[in-house]
Design a protein around this motif. Structure first.
Motif, PDB file in Angstrom:
ATOM      1  N   ILE A  15       0.934  -1.320  -0.255  1.00  0.00           N
ATOM      2  CA  ILE A  15       0.092  -0.155   0.031  1.00  0.00           C
ATOM      3  C   ILE A  15       0.807   1.359  -0.163  1.00  0.00           C
ATOM      4  O   ILE A  15       1.827   1.324   0.683  1.00  0.00           O
ATOM      5  CB  ILE A  15      -0.830   0.028   1.074  1.00  0.00           C
ATOM      6  CG1 ILE A  15      -1.765  -1.068   1.397  1.00  0.00           C
ATOM      7  CG2 ILE A  15      -1.921   1.260   1.203  1.00  0.00           C
ATOM      8  CD1 ILE A  15      -2.545  -1.311   2.559  1.00  0.00           C
ATOM      9  N   ALA A  16       0.708   2.304  -0.844  1.00  0.00           N
ATOM     10  CA  ALA A  16       1.270   3.595  -0.863  1.00  0.00           C
ATOM     11  C   ALA A  16       0.065   4.686  -0.695  1.00  0.00           C
ATOM     12  O   ALA A  16      -1.076   4.337  -1.093  1.00  0.00           O
ATOM     13  CB  ALA A  16       2.057   3.911  -2.029  1.00  0.00           C
ATOM     14  N   GLN A  31       2.254  13.393 -11.269  1.00  0.00           N
ATOM     15  CA  GLN A  31       3.371  13.437 -10.950  1.00  0.00           C
ATOM     16  C   GLN A  31       3.219  12.698  -9.297  1.00  0.00           C
ATOM     17  O   GLN A  31       4.379  12.301  -8.903  1.00  0.00           O
ATOM     18  CB  GLN A  31       3.617  14.846 -10.694  1.00  0.00           C
ATOM     19  CG  GLN A  31       4.156  15.324 -11.783  1.00  0.00           C
ATOM     20  CD  GLN A  31       4.411  16.981 -11.584  1.00  0.00           C
ATOM     21  OE1 GLN A  31       4.037  17.590 -10.688  1.00  0.00           O
ATOM     22  NE2 GLN A  31       5.163  17.514 -12.709  1.00  0.00           N
ATOM     23  N   ALA A  32       2.109  12.674  -8.352  1.00  0.00           N
ATOM     24  CA  ALA A  32       2.041  12.146  -7.324  1.00  0.00           C
ATOM     25  C   ALA A  32       1.893  10.407  -7.450  1.00  0.00           C
ATOM     26  O   ALA A  32       2.388   9.847  -6.652  1.00  0.00           O
ATOM     27  CB  ALA A  32       0.946  12.639  -6.522  1.00  0.00           C
ATOM     28  N   ILE A  33       1.472  10.039  -8.465  1.00  0.00           N
ATOM     29  CA  ILE A  33       1.128   8.727  -8.636  1.00  0.00           C
ATOM     30  C   ILE A  33       2.449   7.842  -9.105  1.00  0.00           C
ATOM     31  O   ILE A  33       2.794   6.910  -8.405  1.00  0.00           O
ATOM     32  CB  ILE A  33      -0.061   8.365  -9.622  1.00  0.00           C
ATOM     33  CG1 ILE A  33      -1.314   8.565  -8.925  1.00  0.00           C
ATOM     34  CG2 ILE A  33       0.148   6.763 -10.041  1.00  0.00           C
ATOM     35  CD1 ILE A  33      -2.587   8.639 -10.087  1.00  0.00           C
ATOM     36  N   ARG A  34       3.341   8.599 -10.018  1.00  0.00           N
ATOM     37  CA  ARG A  34       4.197   8.021 -10.573  1.00  0.00           C
ATOM     38  C   ARG A  34       5.311   7.207  -9.576  1.00  0.00           C
ATOM     39  O   ARG A  34       5.688   6.097  -9.650  1.00  0.00           O
ATOM     40  CB  ARG A  34       5.191   9.016 -11.590  1.00  0.00           C
ATOM     41  CG  ARG A  34       6.128   8.141 -12.422  1.00  0.00           C
ATOM     42  CD  ARG A  34       6.838   9.345 -13.344  1.00  0.00           C
ATOM     43  NE  ARG A  34       5.699  10.107 -14.259  1.00  0.00           N
ATOM     44  CZ  ARG A  34       5.420   9.844 -15.225  1.00  0.00           C
ATOM     45  NH1 ARG A  34       5.779   8.570 -15.721  1.00  0.00           N
ATOM     46  NH2 ARG A  34       4.555  10.536 -15.851  1.00  0.00           N
ATOM     47  N   PRO A  35       5.906   8.251  -8.461  1.00  0.00           N
ATOM     48  CA  PRO A  35       6.691   7.375  -7.571  1.00  0.00           C
ATOM     49  C   PRO A  35       6.234   6.153  -6.904  1.00  0.00           C
ATOM     50  O   PRO A  35       7.039   5.226  -6.382  1.00  0.00           O
ATOM     51  CB  PRO A  35       7.192   8.592  -6.495  1.00  0.00           C
ATOM     52  CG  PRO A  35       6.641   9.643  -7.239  1.00  0.00           C
ATOM     53  CD  PRO A  35       5.351   9.563  -8.084  1.00  0.00           C
ATOM     54  N   ALA A  36       4.839   6.084  -6.827  1.00  0.00           N
ATOM     55  CA  ALA A  36       4.319   4.955  -6.068  1.00  0.00           C
ATOM     56  C   ALA A  36       3.693   3.831  -6.895  1.00  0.00           C
ATOM     57  O   ALA A  36       3.027   2.934  -6.407  1.00  0.00           O
ATOM     58  CB  ALA A  36       3.075   5.575  -5.123  1.00  0.00           C
ATOM     59  N   LYS A  51       4.567   1.366  -8.228  1.00  0.00           N
ATOM     60  CA  LYS A  51       4.827  -0.349  -8.124  1.00  0.00           C
ATOM     61  C   LYS A  51       3.943  -0.772  -6.963  1.00  0.00           C
ATOM     62  O   LYS A  51       4.087  -2.087  -6.841  1.00  0.00           O
ATOM     63  CB  LYS A  51       6.438  -0.573  -7.757  1.00  0.00           C
ATOM     64  CG  LYS A  51       7.342  -0.133  -8.777  1.00  0.00           C
ATOM     65  CD  LYS A  51       8.725  -0.583  -8.480  1.00  0.00           C
ATOM     66  CE  LYS A  51       9.802  -0.112  -9.449  1.00  0.00           C
ATOM     67  NZ  LYS A  51       9.227  -0.802 -10.747  1.00  0.00           N
ATOM     68  N   ALA A  52       3.389  -0.167  -6.017  1.00  0.00           N
ATOM     69  CA  ALA A  52       2.284  -0.584  -5.090  1.00  0.00           C
ATOM     70  C   ALA A  52       1.282  -1.493  -5.531  1.00  0.00           C
ATOM     71  O   ALA A  52       0.831  -1.276  -6.955  1.00  0.00           O
ATOM     72  CB  ALA A  52       2.015   0.644  -4.278  1.00  0.00           C
ATOM     73  N   ASP A  53       0.730  -2.037  -4.946  1.00  0.00           N
ATOM     74  CA  ASP A  53      -0.804  -2.705  -5.507  1.00  0.00           C
ATOM     75  C   ASP A  53      -1.724  -2.043  -5.155  1.00  0.00           C
ATOM     76  O   ASP A  53      -2.724  -2.155  -5.953  1.00  0.00           O
ATOM     77  CB  ASP A  53      -0.722  -4.071  -4.613  1.00  0.00           C
ATOM     78  CG  ASP A  53       0.458  -4.826  -4.857  1.00  0.00           C
ATOM     79  OD1 ASP A  53       0.862  -5.417  -5.525  1.00  0.00           O
ATOM     80  OD2 ASP A  53       0.854  -5.599  -3.708  1.00  0.00           O
ATOM     81  N   VAL A  54      -1.656  -1.046  -4.122  1.00  0.00           N
ATOM     82  CA  VAL A  54      -2.811  -0.114  -3.632  1.00  0.00           C
ATOM     83  C   VAL A  54      -2.435   1.225  -3.478  1.00  0.00           C
ATOM     84  O   VAL A  54      -1.344   1.087  -2.740  1.00  0.00           O
ATOM     85  CB  VAL A  54      -3.483  -0.856  -2.325  1.00  0.00           C
ATOM     86  CG1 VAL A  54      -4.867   0.074  -2.118  1.00  0.00           C
ATOM     87  CG2 VAL A  54      -4.057  -2.027  -2.692  1.00  0.00           C
ATOM     88  N   ILE A  55      -2.919   2.023  -4.179  1.00  0.00           N
ATOM     89  CA  ILE A  55      -2.525   3.458  -3.834  1.00  0.00           C
ATOM     90  C   ILE A  55      -3.671   4.207  -3.488  1.00  0.00           C
ATOM     91  O   ILE A  55      -4.667   4.255  -4.018  1.00  0.00           O
ATOM     92  CB  ILE A  55      -2.055   3.918  -5.330  1.00  0.00           C
ATOM     93  CG1 ILE A  55      -0.787   3.487  -5.920  1.00  0.00           C
ATOM     94  CG2 ILE A  55      -1.689   5.553  -5.127  1.00  0.00           C
ATOM     95  CD1 ILE A  55      -0.211   4.056  -7.038  1.00  0.00           C
ATOM     96  N   ILE A  56      -3.517   4.753  -2.064  1.00  0.00           N
ATOM     97  CA  ILE A  56      -4.579   5.291  -1.385  1.00  0.00           C
ATOM     98  C   ILE A  56      -4.416   6.961  -1.982  1.00  0.00           C
ATOM     99  O   ILE A  56      -3.452   7.659  -1.702  1.00  0.00           O
ATOM    100  CB  ILE A  56      -4.562   5.247   0.069  1.00  0.00           C
ATOM    101  CG1 ILE A  56      -4.619   3.985   0.374  1.00  0.00           C
ATOM    102  CG2 ILE A  56      -5.763   6.170   0.469  1.00  0.00           C
ATOM    103  CD1 ILE A  56      -5.795   3.079   0.138  1.00  0.00           C
ATOM    104  N   LEU A  57      -5.405   7.723  -2.767  1.00  0.00           N
ATOM    105  CA  LEU A  57      -5.517   8.883  -2.983  1.00  0.00           C
ATOM    106  C   LEU A  57      -5.921   9.857  -1.965  1.00  0.00           C
ATOM    107  O   LEU A  57      -7.243   9.748  -1.650  1.00  0.00           O
ATOM    108  CB  LEU A  57      -6.231   9.011  -4.301  1.00  0.00           C
ATOM    109  CG  LEU A  57      -5.987   7.877  -5.539  1.00  0.00           C
ATOM    110  CD1 LEU A  57      -6.953   8.089  -6.547  1.00  0.00           C
ATOM    111  CD2 LEU A  57      -4.358   8.327  -6.040  1.00  0.00           C
ATOM    112  N   GLU A  58      -5.240  10.459  -1.363  1.00  0.00           N
ATOM    113  CA  GLU A  58      -5.543  11.086  -0.113  1.00  0.00           C
ATOM    114  C   GLU A  58      -5.965  12.759  -0.300  1.00  0.00           C
ATOM    115  O   GLU A  58      -6.648  13.317   0.357  1.00  0.00           O
ATOM    116  CB  GLU A  58      -4.611  11.368   1.040  1.00  0.00           C
ATOM    117  CG  GLU A  58      -4.017   9.664   1.405  1.00  0.00           C
ATOM    118  CD  GLU A  58      -3.121   9.815   2.476  1.00  0.00           C
ATOM    119  OE1 GLU A  58      -2.285  10.789   2.823  1.00  0.00           O
ATOM    120  OE2 GLU A  58      -3.011   9.009   3.475  1.00  0.00           O
TER     121      GLU A  58
END
Length: 238
Positions: free
Chosen positions: A97-98, A112-117, A119-126
């Motif tokens: 999770i990222a 730009q915010a998503i790109r570094p994360a 490789k995660a399976d789940v990305i929480i958009l805060e």
């Protein structure tokens, strides 16, 4: 329920702004599609509420990963406590999770915010998702999970269809959707149903393209202008 009180109700569907059909920035959409290209990309935007079937979505992502389909689950919830239960369930499945945040309403800031994360399976958009950002994400993902257990009329599914995305909706009120024609209507709370449909979409680009095309045409019947013309004006004429 209203008949029990002697009231003959008139059902008027929810509607969307015609702005949802405006062209999005092509470059940003292409960047998102490229970013998700080797993944099975899913997104869900809803309150953290059990009725929204977040756990069903997480279980489906875990199964997709077990099958080697490299899922990417983008999740935008609210402030409700159920969010903790959802992320805990994802961790128990062994999903990485990222959490990402950004400033601004444009799609570029979101990318730009998503790109570094990525490789995660789940990305929480805060951070807050603007209409522009939602339009781009709904289009770029392989499917949008609007899989609520109880939903009188889900706007997320309709918004997804308006941008030419593929909505996976529940079966409790999304009367604008026709299963297999312009959307996917989930009939159960079994996560394997999501897995089945996503495998089909990924293995049959022609089928996915047809749904996207039909979805946009169907959604045009549910702009507020169309609803007023079709349903409200006839009542006034009476």
């Amino acid at each position: 329920a209203m008949w029990n009180y002697g009231v003959n109700s008139r059902v008027i569907p929810n509607g969307i702004s015609a702005a949802w059909f405006a062209p999005s920035a092509a470059k940003c959409k292409e960047q998102l599609i490229s970013l998700f290209s080797d993944r099975a990309a899913l997104i869900k935007v809803a309150r953290w509420d059990p009725d929204k079937r977040w756990n069903m979505a997480v279980d489906a992502v875990a199964e997709l990963k077990r099958l080697g389909l490299r899922p990417l689950f983008l999740a935008r919830g609210g402030i409700e406590d159920h969010g903790y239960e959802v992320t805990t369930r994802a961790e128990q499945h062994g999903l990485e999770i990222a959490h990402v945040q950004w400033n601004g309403l444009g799609t570029k800031a979101l990318i730009q915010a998503i790109r570094p994360a990525i490789k995660a399976d789940v990305i929480i958009l805060e951070s807050y998702l603007s209409e522009e950002q939602r339009r781009a994400l709904f289009y770029a993902c392989d499917a949008v999970l609007a899989n609520s257990g109880i939903e009188p009329f889900g706007l997320v599914g309709l918004e997804t269809m308006a941008v030419g995305g593929i909505a996976c909706v529940g079966s409790t009120g999304e009367e604008y959707a026709t299963n297999g024609y312009d959307a996917i209507s989930l009939q159960t709370n079994d996560p394997r149903e999501i897995v089945h449909h996503l495998k089909l979409l990924k293995s049959s680009p022609r089928f996915a393209k047809k749904i996207r095309s039909n979805a946009k045409n169907s959604a045009k019947r549910y702009t507020w202008e169309a609803i007023i013309d079709r349903l409200l004006l006839p009542y006034l004429i009476e």
